[in-house]
Design an enzyme around this catalytic site. Structure first.
Site, PDB file in Angstrom:
ATOM      1  N   ASN A   1     -10.083  -9.554  -6.361  1.00  0.00           N
ATOM      2  CA  ASN A   1      -9.125  -9.037  -5.375  1.00  0.00           C
ATOM      3  C   ASN A   1      -9.487  -7.600  -4.999  1.00  0.00           C
ATOM      4  OD1 ASN A   1      -6.518  -9.448  -3.992  1.00  0.00           O
ATOM      5  ND2 ASN A   1      -5.711  -7.876  -5.376  1.00  0.00           N
TER       6      ASN A   1
ATOM      7  N   ASP B   1       0.651  -6.051   4.152  1.00  0.00           N
ATOM      8  CA  ASP B   1       1.687  -5.261   4.808  1.00  0.00           C
ATOM      9  C   ASP B   1       1.034  -4.499   5.958  1.00  0.00           C
ATOM     10  OD1 ASP B   1       0.452  -3.251   3.249  1.00  0.00           O
ATOM     11  OD2 ASP B   1       2.195  -2.954   1.963  1.00  0.00           O
TER      12      ASP B   1
ATOM     13  N   HIS C   1      -3.774  -4.302   3.387  1.00  0.00           N
ATOM     14  CA  HIS C   1      -2.811  -3.219   3.629  1.00  0.00           C
ATOM     15  C   HIS C   1      -3.258  -2.492   4.908  1.00  0.00           C
ATOM     16  CE1 HIS C   1      -0.873  -3.634  -0.252  1.00  0.00           C
ATOM     17  NE2 HIS C   1      -2.042  -3.591  -0.854  1.00  0.00           N
TER      18      HIS C   1
ATOM     19  N   GLU D   1     -10.227  -4.450  -7.455  1.00  0.00           N
ATOM     20  CA  GLU D   1     -10.706  -3.175  -6.888  1.00  0.00           C
ATOM     21  C   GLU D   1     -11.872  -2.555  -7.660  1.00  0.00           C
ATOM     22  OE1 GLU D   1      -7.219  -0.700  -6.516  1.00  0.00           O
ATOM     23  OE2 GLU D   1      -6.128  -2.186  -5.362  1.00  0.00           O
TER      24      GLU D   1
ATOM     25  N   GLU E   1      -1.856  -9.115  -0.447  1.00  0.00           N
ATOM     26  CA  GLU E   1      -0.910  -7.978  -0.513  1.00  0.00           C
ATOM     27  C   GLU E   1      -0.561  -7.492   0.886  1.00  0.00           C
ATOM     28  OE1 GLU E   1      -2.345  -4.908  -3.165  1.00  0.00           O
ATOM     29  OE2 GLU E   1      -3.054  -6.370  -4.629  1.00  0.00           O
TER      30      GLU E   1
END
Ligand code: G2I
Length: 450
Positions: free
Chosen positions: A201, A268, A237, A158, A266
């Site tokens: 990432n 979701d 996400h 990030e 990650e």
């Protein structure tokens, strides 16, 4: 392809852990009726974020062990957890996850080495030179502890701002070391564990936008200058404010075309029912459509422990029941009687074939290292299976770049992340065997591919 021996560098019990991994891996590769085994059939891994504190809950552990072939520690490898005071590393919680994963034959993603968040308070006040020293020492300390045991590391997490500018995010690293901190972190990481894949990432980089363009430009620059980067992680996400972008697959592909692997790291998706299931299906299909998409990880096992638990974004509900999204993912991965099952006409890869050849790559009085090279035939393949029969006295203590199951002294090996091969391309797996009085060579049986 050069073979890198996966050496367990931590505990004196490492050999026992590896042997347990071989036994326990058996159940996860038997049938394509779980997420992990179906993904392995597609030459991918299917992972989840794991919290060490939940491993003692039997339903949690049972669901994890049954369904997933890879784990990412959700918080336990972050800087505040591993080096809370300078130079003093604590690995207890992270080791618990890694040991558990190894006992189940699962791969481990390392998350994360350099990130502006979850930094212990001693880091931010450091001056530039000291911060550089501390950053490199942190990378070396963490990667050194797990050397040879981590499939992929999120080296930098990030580092870009949201919004339209594509600028770097303000952080102690960015503000004091400038743009070069990312490159420096990757170079340090490569030296610390040459066997690990090194990833950048980020989130909100899932479609083509200013932020993903900025990451794209950085990766392109790194590749052109030989800065060691192997993969880009797309956190993914999603919710109603940040829906699955329609150009998700295209975005993965453009990064892959730069010569890096891509991973969904990650995942979701908030929601429920068939709408959530349909979005999950899109994600799996996007990864399977991009040959360099090596696997995907959902950000938790059960809705009840999700960082967004109110949004019920995962595949199992709070009672560990399979949600519609679970069935959708399994089916998209070719599990449970859907496309991808052996003999299903119309599947790509029906003309797939492979060959397997064996060489002994190291030898000592009590043991040896063997390597089996798998080469695809005239068609690309998405998975392979090779059998190795050992002389009765011999035993295998560790195996890398493959997922073994055992029947007596016959070892059946399937890919861990290296199932997808272009026509004529090769990969290899390796193992360490104890001779126990027999120096005879193992025999390698027919290779089958799909
Ligand atoms: O925020 C979601 C993810 C975004 N990408 C990077 C990931 O590392 C990040 O994970 C989340 C974890 O899922 C949360 O569990 O990172 C959060 C922190 O940035 C994690 O939350 C923290 C809580 O904020 C702390 O209060 C808590 O002590 O988890 C800690 C450990 O349980």
């Amino acid at each position: 392809m050069s073979m890198i021996v996966r050496r367990l560098s931590r505990a004196a019990t490492a050999g026992l852990v590896a042997a347990a991994a071989l036994t326990a891996a058996a159940h996860s590769a038997e049938a394509a009726d779980t997420l992990g085994s179906a993904a392995v059939g597609q030459g991918r891994y299917f992972g989840t974020a794991v919290a060490a504190s939940h491993l003692g809950e039997s339903d949690y552990a049972a669901t994890l062990d049954r369904e997933f072939s890879s784990v990412t520690p959700e918080n336990e490898m972050k800087w505040d957890a591993t080096e809370p005071s300078r130079g003093s590393f604590t690995f207890t919680s992270a080791d618990r996850i890694v040991d558990h994963a190894q006992s189940q034959g699962m791969d481990v993603r390392g998350h994360t080495l350099v990130w502006h968040s979850q930094l212990p308070s001693w880091v931010s006040p450091l001056g530039a030179q000291d911060l550089r020293t501390a950053m490199n020492a942190h990378i070396n300390g963490l990667m050194g502890h797990y050397k040879g045991e981590i499939h992929s590391w999120d080296v930098v997490n990030e580092a870009f701002q949201d919004g339209g500018s594509g600028a770097r995010r303000s952080s102690p690293f960015q503000d004091k070391l400038g743009d070069g901190f990312i490159e420096e972190a990757f170079r340090t990481a490569r030296a610390a564990d040459p066997a690990a894949k090194l990833c950048y990432n980020d989130y909100n980089t899932d479609g083509v936008n200013a932020k993903s363009n900025a990451v794209y430009d950085m990766v392109k620059d790194f590749k052109s200058r030989g800065v060691p980067i192997d993969c880009v992680g797309f956190q993914s996400h999603f919710n109603s404010n940040s829906p699955v972008p329609s150009d998700y697959r295209h975005n993965l592909q453009r990064f892959a075309d730069l010569g890096v692997d891509v991973q969904i790291t990650e995942l979701d998706i908030e929601g429920s029912g068939s709408a959530q299931a349909a979005d999950y299906t899109k994600m799996v299909e996007a990864c399977l459509a991009v040959s360099r998409c090596t696997g995907m990880t959902v950000w938790g096992v059960t809705d009840k422990y999700s960082w967004r638990s109110g949004g019920t974004p995962l595949l199992f509900d709070g009672d560990y029941n399979e949600k519609p999204a679970y069935g959708a993912v399994l089916s998209a991965l070719g599990g449970s009687g859907g496309p991808g099952d052996p003999g299903d006409p119309g599947d790509p890869g029906d003309g797939a074939s492979c060959t397997a050849t064996y060489t002994r790559t190291a030898d000592w009085s009590s043991g040896y290292n063997g390597q089996v090279t798998i080469t695809a035939g005239a068609e690309p393949i998405s998975s392979w299976t090779a059998t190795v029969t050992l002389p009765a006295q011999q035993s295998v203590s560790s195996l890398w770049n493959g997922t073994p199951t055992w029947s007596g002294n016959v070892m059946t090996v399937r890919p861990s992340w290296n199932g997808t091969l272009a026509a004529g391309a090769s990969t290899s797996f390796g193992f360490t065997a104890a001779k126990n009085g027999s120096d005879a060579a193992p025999t390698v049986g027919t290779c089958t591919a799909s």
